[in-house]
Design a protein around this motif. Sequence first.
Motif, PDB file in Angstrom:
ATOM      1  N   MET A  87      46.238  57.212  38.897  1.00 29.04           N
ATOM      2  CA  MET A  87      46.853  56.034  39.457  1.00 29.04           C
ATOM      3  C   MET A  87      45.771  54.979  39.727  1.00 29.04           C
ATOM      4  SD  MET A  87      49.158  55.629  42.909  1.00 29.04           S
ATOM      5  CE  MET A  87      48.040  56.438  44.001  1.00 29.04           C
ATOM      6  N   GLN A  88      46.012  53.782  39.231  1.00 30.06           N
ATOM      7  CA  GLN A  88      45.067  52.691  39.448  1.00 30.06           C
ATOM      8  C   GLN A  88      45.356  52.009  40.780  1.00 30.06           C
ATOM      9  OE1 GLN A  88      45.465  50.180  35.999  1.00 30.06           O
ATOM     10  NE2 GLN A  88      43.760  51.204  35.010  1.00 30.06           N
ATOM     11  N   THR A  89      44.285  51.693  41.495  1.00 30.16           N
ATOM     12  CA  THR A  89      44.461  51.044  42.796  1.00 30.16           C
ATOM     13  C   THR A  89      44.559  49.528  42.690  1.00 30.16           C
ATOM     14  OG1 THR A  89      42.082  50.995  43.165  1.00 30.16           O
ATOM     15  CG2 THR A  89      43.291  52.896  44.032  1.00 30.16           C
ATOM     16  N   HIS A  90      44.280  48.980  41.488  1.00 25.79           N
ATOM     17  CA  HIS A  90      44.369  47.541  41.280  1.00 25.79           C
ATOM     18  C   HIS A  90      45.161  47.246  40.016  1.00 25.79           C
ATOM     19  CE1 HIS A  90      40.833  47.813  43.910  1.00 25.79           C
ATOM     20  NE2 HIS A  90      41.337  46.708  44.409  1.00 25.79           N
TER      21      HIS A  90
ATOM     22  N   GLY B 277      55.255  38.840  47.401  1.00 30.50           N
ATOM     23  CA  GLY B 277      54.424  39.349  48.487  1.00 30.50           C
ATOM     24  C   GLY B 277      53.439  40.448  48.140  1.00 30.50           C
ATOM     25  N   ILE B 278      53.143  40.635  46.857  1.00 33.72           N
ATOM     26  CA  ILE B 278      52.116  41.608  46.483  1.00 33.72           C
ATOM     27  C   ILE B 278      50.763  41.015  46.866  1.00 33.72           C
ATOM     28  CG2 ILE B 278      51.077  42.951  44.616  1.00 33.72           C
ATOM     29  CD1 ILE B 278      53.974  43.734  45.203  1.00 33.72           C
TER      30      ILE B 278
ATOM     31  N   ILE C 190      40.278  37.162  42.492  1.00 34.94           N
ATOM     32  CA  ILE C 190      40.504  36.356  41.289  1.00 34.94           C
ATOM     33  C   ILE C 190      39.139  36.164  40.660  1.00 34.94           C
ATOM     34  CG2 ILE C 190      40.500  34.239  42.668  1.00 34.94           C
ATOM     35  CD1 ILE C 190      42.351  33.004  40.568  1.00 34.94           C
ATOM     36  N   ARG C 191      39.025  36.489  39.374  1.00 34.04           N
ATOM     37  CA  ARG C 191      37.708  36.485  38.726  1.00 34.04           C
ATOM     38  C   ARG C 191      37.737  35.760  37.387  1.00 34.04           C
ATOM     39  NH1 ARG C 191      36.560  42.818  39.232  1.00 34.04           N
ATOM     40  NH2 ARG C 191      36.437  42.910  41.485  1.00 34.04           N
ATOM     41  N   PRO C 192      36.693  34.974  37.132  1.00 35.10           N
ATOM     42  CA  PRO C 192      36.553  34.407  35.791  1.00 35.10           C
ATOM     43  C   PRO C 192      35.996  35.473  34.853  1.00 35.10           C
ATOM     44  CG  PRO C 192      34.787  33.637  37.206  1.00 35.10           C
ATOM     45  CD  PRO C 192      35.680  34.495  38.055  1.00 35.10           C
ATOM     46  N   ILE C 193      36.566  35.561  33.682  1.00 35.77           N
ATOM     47  CA  ILE C 193      36.062  36.453  32.632  1.00 35.77           C
ATOM     48  C   ILE C 193      35.967  35.606  31.378  1.00 35.77           C
ATOM     49  CG2 ILE C 193      36.506  38.503  31.248  1.00 35.77           C
ATOM     50  CD1 ILE C 193      37.878  39.718  33.657  1.00 35.77           C
ATOM     51  N   GLY C 194      34.750  35.189  31.064  1.00 35.25           N
ATOM     52  CA  GLY C 194      34.581  34.248  29.959  1.00 35.25           C
ATOM     53  C   GLY C 194      35.240  32.936  30.327  1.00 35.25           C
ATOM     54  N   SER C 195      36.072  32.428  29.435  1.00 36.49           N
ATOM     55  CA  SER C 195      36.772  31.167  29.701  1.00 36.49           C
ATOM     56  C   SER C 195      38.117  31.399  30.378  1.00 36.49           C
ATOM     57  CB  SER C 195      36.979  30.409  28.394  1.00 36.49           C
ATOM     58  OG  SER C 195      37.805  31.154  27.527  1.00 36.49           O
ATOM     59  N   ARG C 196      38.462  32.650  30.649  1.00 34.33           N
ATOM     60  CA  ARG C 196      39.741  32.997  31.270  1.00 34.33           C
ATOM     61  C   ARG C 196      39.539  33.413  32.721  1.00 34.33           C
ATOM     62  NH1 ARG C 196      43.919  34.371  27.110  1.00 34.33           N
ATOM     63  NH2 ARG C 196      45.058  34.625  29.042  1.00 34.33           N
ATOM     64  N   VAL C 197      40.637  33.487  33.433  1.00 30.76           N
ATOM     65  CA  VAL C 197      40.619  33.945  34.822  1.00 30.76           C
ATOM     66  C   VAL C 197      41.663  35.043  34.955  1.00 30.76           C
ATOM     67  CG1 VAL C 197      41.103  33.276  37.207  1.00 30.76           C
ATOM     68  CG2 VAL C 197      39.839  31.735  35.725  1.00 30.76           C
ATOM     69  N   VAL C 198      41.322  36.109  35.680  1.00 26.14           N
ATOM     70  CA  VAL C 198      42.291  37.170  35.941  1.00 26.14           C
ATOM     71  C   VAL C 198      42.558  37.267  37.436  1.00 26.14           C
ATOM     72  CG1 VAL C 198      41.752  38.506  33.868  1.00 26.14           C
ATOM     73  CG2 VAL C 198      40.544  38.997  35.984  1.00 26.14           C
ATOM     74  N   PHE C 199      43.790  37.592  37.759  1.00 25.43           N
ATOM     75  CA  PHE C 199      44.217  37.816  39.135  1.00 25.43           C
ATOM     76  C   PHE C 199      44.249  39.324  39.352  1.00 25.43           C
ATOM     77  CE2 PHE C 199      45.969  33.798  37.801  1.00 25.43           C
ATOM     78  CZ  PHE C 199      45.840  32.978  38.907  1.00 25.43           C
ATOM     79  N   ILE C 200      43.693  39.788  40.454  1.00 31.07           N
ATOM     80  CA  ILE C 200      43.642  41.217  40.732  1.00 31.07           C
ATOM     81  C   ILE C 200      44.459  41.479  41.999  1.00 31.07           C
ATOM     82  CG2 ILE C 200      42.141  43.187  41.190  1.00 31.07           C
ATOM     83  CD1 ILE C 200      39.958  41.554  39.675  1.00 31.07           C
ATOM     84  N   PHE C 201      45.468  42.338  41.847  1.00 26.93           N
ATOM     85  CA  PHE C 201      46.397  42.635  42.929  1.00 26.93           C
ATOM     86  C   PHE C 201      46.237  44.076  43.389  1.00 26.93           C
ATOM     87  CE2 PHE C 201      48.325  39.091  40.742  1.00 26.93           C
ATOM     88  CZ  PHE C 201      48.856  38.325  41.766  1.00 26.93           C
ATOM     89  N   ASP C 202      46.554  44.309  44.661  1.00 26.17           N
ATOM     90  CA  ASP C 202      46.584  45.658  45.210  1.00 26.17           C
ATOM     91  C   ASP C 202      47.694  46.436  44.511  1.00 26.17           C
ATOM     92  OD1 ASP C 202      46.264  47.904  46.823  1.00 26.17           O
ATOM     93  OD2 ASP C 202      47.574  47.098  48.380  1.00 26.17           O
ATOM     94  N   ASN C 203      47.367  47.621  44.020  1.00 29.00           N
ATOM     95  CA  ASN C 203      48.338  48.442  43.297  1.00 29.00           C
ATOM     96  C   ASN C 203      48.276  49.895  43.760  1.00 29.00           C
ATOM     97  OD1 ASN C 203      50.381  48.595  41.266  1.00 29.00           O
ATOM     98  ND2 ASN C 203      48.924  49.565  39.895  1.00 29.00           N
TER      99      ASN C 203
ATOM    100  N   ASP D 100      50.076  51.712  45.589  1.00 24.00           N
ATOM    101  CA  ASP D 100      51.329  52.459  45.520  1.00 24.00           C
ATOM    102  C   ASP D 100      52.108  52.164  44.236  1.00 24.00           C
ATOM    103  OD1 ASP D 100      52.010  49.876  46.059  1.00 24.00           O
ATOM    104  OD2 ASP D 100      53.164  50.304  47.858  1.00 24.00           O
ATOM    105  N   GLU D 101      51.418  51.605  43.228  1.00 28.10           N
ATOM    106  CA  GLU D 101      52.028  51.240  41.931  1.00 28.10           C
ATOM    107  C   GLU D 101      53.064  50.125  42.052  1.00 28.10           C
ATOM    108  OE1 GLU D 101      51.306  52.528  38.727  1.00 28.10           O
ATOM    109  OE2 GLU D 101      49.592  53.449  39.723  1.00 28.10           O
ATOM    110  N   GLN D 102      53.140  49.481  43.214  1.00 29.80           N
ATOM    111  CA  GLN D 102      54.141  48.449  43.421  1.00 29.80           C
ATOM    112  C   GLN D 102      53.910  47.233  42.518  1.00 29.80           C
ATOM    113  OE1 GLN D 102      54.603  47.129  47.445  1.00 29.80           O
ATOM    114  NE2 GLN D 102      56.383  45.871  46.981  1.00 29.80           N
ATOM    115  N   ALA D 103      52.666  46.824  42.333  1.00 30.64           N
ATOM    116  CA  ALA D 103      52.389  45.668  41.484  1.00 30.64           C
ATOM    117  C   ALA D 103      52.812  45.945  40.043  1.00 30.64           C
ATOM    118  CB  ALA D 103      50.913  45.294  41.545  1.00 30.64           C
ATOM    119  N   SER D 104      52.480  47.108  39.531  1.00 26.24           N
ATOM    120  CA  SER D 104      52.856  47.465  38.154  1.00 26.24           C
ATOM    121  C   SER D 104      54.375  47.508  37.997  1.00 26.24           C
ATOM    122  CB  SER D 104      52.253  48.815  37.766  1.00 26.24           C
ATOM    123  OG  SER D 104      50.852  48.744  37.776  1.00 26.24           O
ATOM    124  N   ARG D 105      55.058  48.100  38.962  1.00 27.80           N
ATOM    125  CA  ARG D 105      56.527  48.152  38.904  1.00 27.80           C
ATOM    126  C   ARG D 105      57.124  46.752  38.984  1.00 27.80           C
ATOM    127  NH1 ARG D 105      55.908  52.442  42.602  1.00 27.80           N
ATOM    128  NH2 ARG D 105      56.606  51.080  44.282  1.00 27.80           N
ATOM    129  N   THR D 106      56.537  45.902  39.819  1.00 30.64           N
ATOM    130  CA  THR D 106      57.052  44.541  39.985  1.00 30.64           C
ATOM    131  C   THR D 106      56.885  43.733  38.705  1.00 30.64           C
ATOM    132  OG1 THR D 106      56.563  44.640  42.345  1.00 30.64           O
ATOM    133  CG2 THR D 106      56.906  42.451  41.404  1.00 30.64           C
TER     134      THR D 106
END
Length: 97
Positions: A1-4, A20-21, A26-39, A41-47
């Motif tokens: 299970m991934q925590t993020h 409400g997740i 939030i991190r830049p990766i190259g020219s892109r940006v990724v949002f990192i959410f708490d996961n 309880d797998e809630q972010a993935s399910r959402t």
Amino acid sequence: MQTHHVENDLYAAAFLLAVGIRLTDIRPIGSRVVFIFDNADEQASRTVRTYTGGATIPAREFAAAIQQAKTMLYEIKFQNSKGTQTERNDNSRHNYR
């Protein structure tokens, strides 16, 4: 299970914010940006699966979350480009006479 849960889709990230997740980073990766959410309880993935399946939320909440996500995205990109510009200025050696 991934925590993020890492999300690179702006609208999916906005949906996660709107429901409400917890955003952890939030991190830049190259020219892109990724949002990192708490996961924890797998809630972010399910959402996200619910979102891609056609979930609905009030339009104003989604619009506000999109604006919030865009603001964070632009702030991170501005900070990143400012650092790059400073490095460029510091590393340039010109002999003006």
